[in-house]
Design a protein around this motif. Structure first.
Motif, PDB file in Angstrom:
ATOM      1  N   ALA A  97       0.831  -1.208   0.000  1.00  0.00           N
ATOM      2  CA  ALA A  97       0.000   0.000   0.000  1.00  0.00           C
ATOM      3  C   ALA A  97       0.864   1.256   0.000  1.00  0.00           C
ATOM      4  O   ALA A  97       0.566   2.231  -0.707  1.00  0.00           O
ATOM      5  CB  ALA A  97      -0.921  -0.003   1.218  1.00  0.00           C
ATOM      6  N   ALA A  98       1.937   1.241   0.785  1.00  0.00           N
ATOM      7  CA  ALA A  98       2.830   2.400   0.846  1.00  0.00           C
ATOM      8  C   ALA A  98       3.520   2.630  -0.494  1.00  0.00           C
ATOM      9  O   ALA A  98       3.628   3.774  -0.976  1.00  0.00           O
ATOM     10  CB  ALA A  98       3.862   2.192   1.949  1.00  0.00           C
ATOM     11  N   TYR A 167       4.727   9.596   6.922  1.00  0.00           N
ATOM     12  CA  TYR A 167       4.863   9.014   5.589  1.00  0.00           C
ATOM     13  C   TYR A 167       4.145   9.863   4.552  1.00  0.00           C
ATOM     14  O   TYR A 167       4.700  10.173   3.493  1.00  0.00           O
ATOM     15  CB  TYR A 167       4.316   7.582   5.580  1.00  0.00           C
ATOM     16  N   PHE A 168       2.921  10.253   4.857  1.00  0.00           N
ATOM     17  CA  PHE A 168       2.171  11.065   3.896  1.00  0.00           C
ATOM     18  C   PHE A 168       2.850  12.405   3.647  1.00  0.00           C
ATOM     19  O   PHE A 168       2.847  12.921   2.536  1.00  0.00           O
ATOM     20  CB  PHE A 168       0.740  11.295   4.395  1.00  0.00           C
ATOM     21  N   GLY A 169       3.457  12.972   4.688  1.00  0.00           N
ATOM     22  CA  GLY A 169       4.167  14.233   4.510  1.00  0.00           C
ATOM     23  C   GLY A 169       5.302  14.105   3.517  1.00  0.00           C
ATOM     24  O   GLY A 169       5.515  14.991   2.676  1.00  0.00           O
ATOM     25  N   ALA A 170       6.025  12.985   3.583  1.00  0.00           N
ATOM     26  CA  ALA A 170       7.116  12.756   2.633  1.00  0.00           C
ATOM     27  C   ALA A 170       6.583  12.573   1.219  1.00  0.00           C
ATOM     28  O   ALA A 170       7.132  13.115   0.248  1.00  0.00           O
ATOM     29  CB  ALA A 170       7.929  11.540   3.055  1.00  0.00           C
ATOM     30  N   VAL A 171       5.501  11.819   1.084  1.00  0.00           N
ATOM     31  CA  VAL A 171       4.919  11.572  -0.241  1.00  0.00           C
ATOM     32  C   VAL A 171       4.385  12.865  -0.848  1.00  0.00           C
ATOM     33  O   VAL A 171       4.538  13.116  -2.046  1.00  0.00           O
ATOM     34  CB  VAL A 171       3.803  10.509  -0.152  1.00  0.00           C
ATOM     35  N   LEU A 189      10.854   4.153  -6.924  1.00  0.00           N
ATOM     36  CA  LEU A 189      10.757   5.138  -5.853  1.00  0.00           C
ATOM     37  C   LEU A 189       9.795   4.649  -4.772  1.00  0.00           C
ATOM     38  O   LEU A 189      10.061   4.798  -3.575  1.00  0.00           O
ATOM     39  CB  LEU A 189      10.278   6.477  -6.419  1.00  0.00           C
ATOM     40  N   GLY A 190       8.686   4.045  -5.208  1.00  0.00           N
ATOM     41  CA  GLY A 190       7.730   3.509  -4.251  1.00  0.00           C
ATOM     42  C   GLY A 190       8.354   2.441  -3.375  1.00  0.00           C
ATOM     43  O   GLY A 190       8.094   2.381  -2.163  1.00  0.00           O
ATOM     44  N   ALA A 191       9.189   1.595  -3.955  1.00  0.00           N
ATOM     45  CA  ALA A 191       9.851   0.532  -3.188  1.00  0.00           C
ATOM     46  C   ALA A 191      10.786   1.125  -2.146  1.00  0.00           C
ATOM     47  O   ALA A 191      10.830   0.658  -0.998  1.00  0.00           O
ATOM     48  CB  ALA A 191      10.612  -0.386  -4.133  1.00  0.00           C
ATOM     49  N   TYR A 192      11.542   2.164  -2.512  1.00  0.00           N
ATOM     50  CA  TYR A 192      12.441   2.802  -1.553  1.00  0.00           C
ATOM     51  C   TYR A 192      11.658   3.424  -0.394  1.00  0.00           C
ATOM     52  O   TYR A 192      12.021   3.259   0.788  1.00  0.00           O
ATOM     53  CB  TYR A 192      13.279   3.878  -2.239  1.00  0.00           C
ATOM     54  N   PHE A 193      10.622   4.161  -0.730  1.00  0.00           N
ATOM     55  CA  PHE A 193       9.810   4.806   0.312  1.00  0.00           C
ATOM     56  C   PHE A 193       9.204   3.762   1.241  1.00  0.00           C
ATOM     57  O   PHE A 193       9.212   3.921   2.471  1.00  0.00           O
ATOM     58  CB  PHE A 193       8.700   5.636  -0.343  1.00  0.00           C
ATOM     59  N   ALA A 194       8.631   2.698   0.651  1.00  0.00           N
ATOM     60  CA  ALA A 194       7.977   1.673   1.458  1.00  0.00           C
ATOM     61  C   ALA A 194       8.975   0.953   2.353  1.00  0.00           C
ATOM     62  O   ALA A 194       8.679   0.640   3.513  1.00  0.00           O
ATOM     63  CB  ALA A 194       7.254   0.682   0.555  1.00  0.00           C
ATOM     64  N   ASP A 195      10.174   0.685   1.836  1.00  0.00           N
ATOM     65  CA  ASP A 195      11.192   0.010   2.643  1.00  0.00           C
ATOM     66  C   ASP A 195      11.610   0.877   3.836  1.00  0.00           C
ATOM     67  O   ASP A 195      11.841   0.368   4.941  1.00  0.00           O
ATOM     68  CB  ASP A 195      12.418  -0.317   1.786  1.00  0.00           C
ATOM     69  N   LEU A 196      11.721   2.187   3.614  1.00  0.00           N
ATOM     70  CA  LEU A 196      12.062   3.084   4.721  1.00  0.00           C
ATOM     71  C   LEU A 196      10.954   3.106   5.776  1.00  0.00           C
ATOM     72  O   LEU A 196      11.237   3.109   6.983  1.00  0.00           O
ATOM     73  CB  LEU A 196      12.301   4.496   4.180  1.00  0.00           C
TER      74      LEU A 196
END
Length: 204
Positions: A97-98, A167-171, A189-196
């Protein structure tokens, strides 16, 4: 062909494709020039229709802006609901989802840019409606994190609301720095964000 006529739309301008053309033109112009600096005439010129055609489908420029908001919100809310209702480990579903939130934001980057740059120009009742939809999305995402906390796979010492908000603030800032065609694709990019996000949620 656009004649600049303000009169009623002709039969050819009431075809199913006209609303999509108007919305596509408005999205491009609002993202490039800004909502307040784009006129209705510029939108109809770019769409190749008359003002009469536009007013047949959209009563005002504000209607076009609201339609852009609804399009992105509806897409992302529907996809999040699917992840929330799916089977499988909660950590995997939160990660998916992230990552999807970032991916769909990049895929609809103009919408996202307009979303956070021009929301203040919407009428008060529509701003309230958008905030309500965003809150629903936030609560669903937060609920998934809470599910992971109850299952013991996510740390419980950080409130789920704080994790989701961070998380939403970063997105939300992606539109300020991301450039399509660069080294990172939307899925990457989605994979990097979700992993973090998941790294911060895992217990020590």
């Amino acid at each position: 062909m656009n004649t600049g006529d303000d009169g009623p739309a002709g039969a050819g301008e009431r075809s199913p494709g006209v609303p999509e053309r108007l919305l596509a033109a408005a999205t491009r112009l609002f993202a490039e020039r800004g909502y307040e600096r784009t006129s209705v005439q510029e939108v109809v010129d770019a769409a190749g229709v008359t003002k009469g055609a536009m007013y047949h489908y959209y009563a005002s420029k504000d209607d076009l802006l609201y339609a852009i908001y609804q399009r992105l919100l509806t897409l992302q809310a529907r996809r999040l609901a699917d992840f929330a209702a799916a089977e499988g480990p909660i950590a995997d579903r939160v990660r998916a989802a992230a990552a999807d939130l970032v991916h769909t934001t990049v895929d609809n980057l103009d919408d996202a840019v307009i979303f956070f740059r021009s929301m203040h120009t919407l009428s008060a009742d529509r701003q309230a409606a958008v905030r309500k939809e965003r809150r629903r999305y936030h609560e669903c995402f937060r609920g998934m994190i809470e599910e992971g906390q109850r299952a013991g796979v996510f740390r419980a010492d950080v409130p789920a609301d704080v994790a989701a908000t961070q998380y939403f603030g970063a997105v939300h800032h992606i539109g300020r720095w991301y450039h399509p065609g660069g080294e990172l694709s939307g899925p990457a990019l989605g994979a990097y964000f979700a992993d973090l996000l998941l790294a911060g949620l895992r217990p020590d």
